[in-house]
Design an enzyme around this catalytic site. Structure first.
Site, mmCIF file in Angstrom:
data_model
loop_
_atom_site.group_PDB
_atom_site.id
_atom_site.type_symbol
_atom_site.label_atom_id
_atom_site.label_comp_id
_atom_site.label_asym_id
_atom_site.label_seq_id
_atom_site.Cartn_x
_atom_site.Cartn_y
_atom_site.Cartn_z
ATOM 1 N N ASN A 11 33.263 52.537 31.312
ATOM 2 C CA ASN A 11 33.618 51.557 32.339
ATOM 3 C C ASN A 11 32.541 51.628 33.423
ATOM 4 O OD1 ASN A 11 34.758 50.109 34.414
ATOM 5 N ND2 ASN A 11 36.481 51.514 34.755
ATOM 6 N N LYS A 13 32.250 49.826 36.024
ATOM 7 C CA LYS A 13 32.751 49.440 37.356
ATOM 8 C C LYS A 13 31.747 48.500 38.032
ATOM 9 C CE LYS A 13 35.339 53.693 37.324
ATOM 10 N NZ LYS A 13 35.925 54.799 38.021
ATOM 11 N N HIS A 97 43.432 48.915 35.472
ATOM 12 C CA HIS A 97 42.722 50.118 35.920
ATOM 13 C C HIS A 97 43.240 50.492 37.307
ATOM 14 C CE1 HIS A 97 39.580 52.761 37.374
ATOM 15 N NE2 HIS A 97 39.311 52.993 36.108
ATOM 16 N N GLU A 99 41.861 51.365 39.908
ATOM 17 C CA GLU A 99 41.134 50.767 41.048
ATOM 18 C C GLU A 99 41.574 49.325 41.284
ATOM 19 O OE1 GLU A 99 37.250 51.919 39.667
ATOM 20 O OE2 GLU A 99 37.794 54.008 40.075
ATOM 21 N N GLU A 165 44.881 57.691 32.656
ATOM 22 C CA GLU A 165 43.898 58.123 33.634
ATOM 23 C C GLU A 165 44.620 58.598 34.891
ATOM 24 O OE1 GLU A 165 39.850 56.158 32.943
ATOM 25 O OE2 GLU A 165 41.077 54.692 33.965
ATOM 26 N N GLY A 171 36.753 60.087 39.119
ATOM 27 C CA GLY A 171 35.608 60.183 40.025
ATOM 28 C C GLY A 171 35.656 61.377 40.960
ATOM 29 N N SER A 211 36.969 61.934 35.007
ATOM 30 C CA SER A 211 35.937 62.980 35.052
ATOM 31 C C SER A 211 35.618 63.583 33.682
ATOM 32 C CB SER A 211 36.321 64.066 36.069
ATOM 33 O OG SER A 211 36.413 63.502 37.370
HETATM 34 P P1 PGA Z 1 35.340 58.804 35.970
HETATM 35 O O1 PGA Z 1 36.096 57.383 35.886
HETATM 36 O O2 PGA Z 1 34.940 59.178 34.556
HETATM 37 O O3 PGA Z 1 34.152 58.569 36.855
HETATM 38 O O4 PGA Z 1 36.304 59.779 36.546
HETATM 39 C C1 PGA Z 1 37.004 57.101 34.860
HETATM 40 C C2 PGA Z 1 37.556 55.701 35.002
HETATM 41 O O5 PGA Z 1 37.832 55.267 36.131
HETATM 42 O O6 PGA Z 1 37.744 54.983 34.008
#
Ligand code: PGA
Length: 250
Positions: A11, A13, A97, A99, A165, A171, A211
């Site tokens: 992803n 983003k 997601h 976010e 997730e 992140g 992560s």
């Molecule tokens: P990350 O993000 O691997 O940077 O933790 C995962 C995601 O939001 O899909």
């Protein structure tokens, strides 16, 4: 190790411009030449989709949108439809997601409507669910996940994949331990069996996200109910991303 074909997705983003996307695709294709037994999907931002479509043409790597609108078309400034995504070769789309849920107030009902619109429009929805740190601390993880899962399945009984997730792991560098992730994935598969049916639950890929790095992917993928990864940060560079892919199909 699960019996399902692993699925590993990046992803991107709100990262990258076209030149970077083009270079990434050719680098990733070289790194994955000859790699089999794993499905790979990229989720670039909307302006990069045609570049990625060109960069991945003729490869086995698929791509998809990061979001879509539940309506097939209309007066929805800034949104993208299922038809617009399939028009640029997308086969997948992320729905819900964390976010999107946080930044845009997406409810589980809206996420379900998006997953249904994706399926109607010929896309495989990858439905994302996960608890926040506060919800986990309050002992509400399973209740929250159950609600998110039920709302999505209610609207669209046939998601293309599920991504667990935990919001506190996205992140942050804090990965769920393999045991913690497995506990949740097993719970989700059981609930899928009850809410849908056991054979559907057995076949559906449940990805872990939060992560994921080349150094922790191996210990997560050996868990019975972890069928791949949705990768953010480490998916922005083909080197760690291909490392995660390689650990997933070993
Ligand atoms: P990350 O993000 O691997 O940077 O933790 C995962 C995601 O939001 O899909």
């Amino acid at each position: 190790m699960s019996r399902r074909t692993p699925l590993v997705a990046a992803n991107w983003k709100m990262h990258k411009v076209r030149q970077e996307a083009k270079a990434y695709c050719s680098d990733l294709r070289q790194r994955l030449a000859g790699v089999t037994g794993v499905e790979v999907v990229l989720f670039p931002g909307p302006t990069l989709l045609t570049t990625v479509a060109e960069g991945l043409a003729g490869s086995t790597i698929a791509w998809g949108g990061q979001d879509l609108h539940p309506e097939p078309q209309g007066a929805h400034t800034g949104d993208v439809s299922a038809a617009q995504l399939t028009d640029v070769g997308c086969s997948w789309v992320l729905c819900g997601h964390s976010e999107r849920r946080q930044d845009h107030g997406e409810t589980s009902e809206l996420v379900g409507a998006k997953a249904a619109a994706a399926r109607r429009g010929g896309l495989k929805p990858m439905v994302c669910i996960g608890e926040t740190e506060g919800e986990r601390e309050d002992g509400r993880t399973f209740e929250v996940l159950e609600r998110q899962l039920a709302a999505a399945l209610d609207a669209e009984p046939n998601p293309g994949a599920l991504a667990y997730e935990p919001v506190w792991a996205i992140g942050t560098g804090k990965t769920a331990t393999p045991e913690l992730a497995q506990e949740v994935h097993e719970f989700l598969r059981q609930r899928l069996g009850k809410l849908r049916d056991p054979s559907f639950a057995e076949a559906l890929r449940i990805l872990y996200g939060g992560s994921v790095k080349p150094g922790n992917a191996g210990s997560l993928i050996v868990q019975e109910d972890i069928d791949g990864f949705l990768v953010g940060g480490a998916g922005l560079d083909p080197e760690p991303f291909s490392g995660i892919i390689n650990s997933s199909c070993a």
